[in-house]
Motif scaffolding. Structure first.
Motif, PDB file in Angstrom:
ATOM      1  N   GLY A  96     -39.430  35.064 130.460  1.00  0.00           N
ATOM      2  CA  GLY A  96     -39.939  33.886 131.137  1.00  0.00           C
ATOM      3  C   GLY A  96     -39.364  32.627 130.510  1.00  0.00           C
ATOM      4  O   GLY A  96     -39.205  32.563 129.292  1.00  0.00           O
ATOM      5  N   LYS A  97     -39.074  31.652 131.344  1.00  0.00           N
ATOM      6  CA  LYS A  97     -38.527  30.387 130.858  1.00  0.00           C
ATOM      7  C   LYS A  97     -39.588  29.296 130.790  1.00  0.00           C
ATOM      8  O   LYS A  97     -39.293  28.149 130.454  1.00  0.00           O
ATOM      9  CB  LYS A  97     -37.361  29.944 131.737  1.00  0.00           C
ATOM     10  CG  LYS A  97     -36.152  30.869 131.639  1.00  0.00           C
ATOM     11  CD  LYS A  97     -35.032  30.402 132.529  1.00  0.00           C
ATOM     12  CE  LYS A  97     -33.737  31.174 132.268  1.00  0.00           C
ATOM     13  NZ  LYS A  97     -33.900  32.614 132.187  1.00  0.00           N
ATOM     14  N   SER A  98     -40.825  29.654 131.111  1.00  0.00           N
ATOM     15  CA  SER A  98     -41.920  28.699 131.069  1.00  0.00           C
ATOM     16  C   SER A  98     -43.228  29.459 130.885  1.00  0.00           C
ATOM     17  O   SER A  98     -43.289  30.691 131.060  1.00  0.00           O
ATOM     18  CB  SER A  98     -41.984  27.890 132.366  1.00  0.00           C
ATOM     19  OG  SER A  98     -42.331  28.730 133.455  1.00  0.00           O
ATOM     20  N   GLU A  99     -44.282  28.713 130.554  1.00  0.00           N
ATOM     21  CA  GLU A  99     -45.593  29.343 130.424  1.00  0.00           C
ATOM     22  C   GLU A  99     -46.040  29.930 131.759  1.00  0.00           C
ATOM     23  O   GLU A  99     -46.656  31.002 131.798  1.00  0.00           O
ATOM     24  CB  GLU A  99     -46.614  28.308 129.937  1.00  0.00           C
ATOM     25  CG  GLU A  99     -48.006  28.887 129.717  1.00  0.00           C
ATOM     26  CD  GLU A  99     -48.987  27.862 129.171  1.00  0.00           C
ATOM     27  OE1 GLU A  99     -50.203  28.145 129.201  1.00  0.00           O
ATOM     28  OE2 GLU A  99     -48.540  26.792 128.710  1.00  0.00           O
ATOM     29  N   PRO A 121     -39.464  36.478 123.651  1.00  0.00           N
ATOM     30  CA  PRO A 121     -39.873  35.129 124.082  1.00  0.00           C
ATOM     31  C   PRO A 121     -39.267  34.026 123.234  1.00  0.00           C
ATOM     32  O   PRO A 121     -39.075  34.174 122.026  1.00  0.00           O
ATOM     33  CB  PRO A 121     -41.398  35.166 123.926  1.00  0.00           C
ATOM     34  CG  PRO A 121     -41.653  36.221 122.900  1.00  0.00           C
ATOM     35  CD  PRO A 121     -40.593  37.255 123.124  1.00  0.00           C
ATOM     36  N   GLN A 122     -38.977  32.910 123.883  1.00  0.00           N
ATOM     37  CA  GLN A 122     -38.444  31.759 123.172  1.00  0.00           C
ATOM     38  C   GLN A 122     -39.523  31.169 122.268  1.00  0.00           C
ATOM     39  O   GLN A 122     -40.705  31.184 122.586  1.00  0.00           O
ATOM     40  CB  GLN A 122     -37.963  30.714 124.177  1.00  0.00           C
ATOM     41  CG  GLN A 122     -36.807  31.194 125.045  1.00  0.00           C
ATOM     42  CD  GLN A 122     -36.408  30.173 126.090  1.00  0.00           C
ATOM     43  OE1 GLN A 122     -36.604  28.972 125.899  1.00  0.00           O
ATOM     44  NE2 GLN A 122     -35.854  30.640 127.195  1.00  0.00           N
ATOM     45  N   LYS A 123     -39.075  30.640 121.141  1.00  0.00           N
ATOM     46  CA  LYS A 123     -39.996  30.178 120.098  1.00  0.00           C
ATOM     47  C   LYS A 123     -41.009  29.169 120.622  1.00  0.00           C
ATOM     48  O   LYS A 123     -42.181  29.188 120.234  1.00  0.00           O
ATOM     49  CB  LYS A 123     -39.202  29.586 118.931  1.00  0.00           C
ATOM     50  CG  LYS A 123     -40.016  29.356 117.678  1.00  0.00           C
ATOM     51  CD  LYS A 123     -39.116  28.960 116.512  1.00  0.00           C
ATOM     52  CE  LYS A 123     -39.920  28.806 115.218  1.00  0.00           C
ATOM     53  NZ  LYS A 123     -39.042  28.470 114.059  1.00  0.00           N
ATOM     54  N   GLN A 124     -40.576  28.277 121.503  1.00  0.00           N
ATOM     55  CA  GLN A 124     -41.479  27.244 121.994  1.00  0.00           C
ATOM     56  C   GLN A 124     -42.608  27.796 122.853  1.00  0.00           C
ATOM     57  O   GLN A 124     -43.580  27.093 123.149  1.00  0.00           O
ATOM     58  CB  GLN A 124     -40.719  26.176 122.789  1.00  0.00           C
ATOM     59  CG  GLN A 124     -40.044  26.676 124.065  1.00  0.00           C
ATOM     60  CD  GLN A 124     -38.592  27.033 123.844  1.00  0.00           C
ATOM     61  OE1 GLN A 124     -38.215  27.496 122.767  1.00  0.00           O
ATOM     62  NE2 GLN A 124     -37.764  26.803 124.852  1.00  0.00           N
ATOM     63  N   HIS A 125     -42.504  29.072 123.242  1.00  0.00           N
ATOM     64  CA  HIS A 125     -43.534  29.686 124.075  1.00  0.00           C
ATOM     65  C   HIS A 125     -44.457  30.625 123.293  1.00  0.00           C
ATOM     66  O   HIS A 125     -45.399  31.169 123.873  1.00  0.00           O
ATOM     67  CB  HIS A 125     -42.877  30.478 125.215  1.00  0.00           C
ATOM     68  CG  HIS A 125     -42.072  29.632 126.149  1.00  0.00           C
ATOM     69  ND1 HIS A 125     -40.921  30.098 126.770  1.00  0.00           N
ATOM     70  CD2 HIS A 125     -42.231  28.349 126.557  1.00  0.00           C
ATOM     71  CE1 HIS A 125     -40.422  29.137 127.521  1.00  0.00           C
ATOM     72  NE2 HIS A 125     -41.185  28.065 127.401  1.00  0.00           N
TER      73      HIS A 125
END
Length: 266
Positions: A96-99, A121-125
């Protein structure tokens, strides 16, 4: 479907006894085929569990939709296809690229009755995903890919992601560790108690990012040592064969891998 000794044949007690792990197939092994045909292949070799992947081109009956954007009716159809073959899908390789996209993954997982999501998952998520995991009462297995292709190539990065996030766990990809020049036994030890699934493959060279995927047991990976370590840890999670080669006719390779691991686990 006749269940094989892989599911029922484990000894339950003492060092050296077989582990009660849950054997199966990563459907990515059959990614050249639509969902129903991929399941036919898994069923034909008596697999018990399968792991889906979010970008699978599902084929007829799903209206061009991809996971996790299926309608409730399409999810019902997917469940029926699995049930008809006696197969169980308990996890999904997700992204996923967003919440919002991660929430869609969790919602699909809830409707499908999955136990966990698998991904990178990307760290910001991370924190948002932890909150979603708590909300949906579900685990997230961090998957390690090869060095240079993912933040998660070393078990230390997985340990970092798990800190303060009790719903995060690990998916140990044995082949990618070896491709990245890591010792898989030491990696398993680093993640002891946190591993909920394995991706099993074999390679023709270690420490080579361009190593070729080969039949399990015919390459450089020391699977007897890996199984011994998993027995020491009393591992009881999911074990998915992920054959990344011989794409159009690898069913014999996957069957061989399941039987090879079963022999080592006795």
């Amino acid at each position: 479907m006749a269940f094989s000794a892989l599911f029922y044949g484990f000894k339950s007690d003492g060092p050296g006894g077989g582990m009660k792990w849950k054997p199966g197939v990563a459907l990515y092994s059959f990614n050249h085929f639509p969902f129903e045909q991929a399941l036919d292949k898994a069923d034909s070799i008596n697999a018990v569990y399968v792991e889906g992947f979010f970008f699978h081109k599902l084929g007829e009956g799903f209206n061009g939709h991809s996971i996790p954007n299926l309608t409730d009716e399409e999810i019902k159809k997917m469940k029926g296809i699995l049930d008809k073959r006696g197969l169980k899908m308990k996890s999904l390789y997700a992204d996923g690229k967003s919440e919002e996209e991660w929430k869609a993954n969790f919602e699909f997982a809830r409707k499908m009755g999955l136990e966990f999501l698998n991904g990178e998952p990307q760290k910001q998520h991370w924190d948002a995903i932890e909150k979603l995991a708590e909300q949906y009462k579900m685990k997230v297995a961090i998957h390690e890919h090869a060095k240079g292709s993912s933040y998660f190539w070393h078990p230390d990065s997985v340990v970092m992601a798990m800190q303060g996030r009790p719903h995060f766990r690990a998916c140990a990809d044995i082949g990618h560790w070896v491709r990245s020049g890591l010792d898989p036994v030491k990696c398993l030890q680093t993640l002891q108690g946190k591993i909920i699934c394995l991706h099993i493959k074999d390679l023709d060279a270690a420490g080579n990012l361009k190593a070729n995927d080969v039949m399990v047991g015919t390459g450089v990976i020391d699977y007897p040592a890996i199984i011994a370590e998993l027995k020491r840890q009393r591992f009881d999670g999911y074990v998915y064969i992920e054959r990344e080669g011989n794409w159009d006719k690898n069913i014999t390779d996957v069957d061989h891998a399941l039987k090879f691991l079963d022999r080592l686990n006795r």
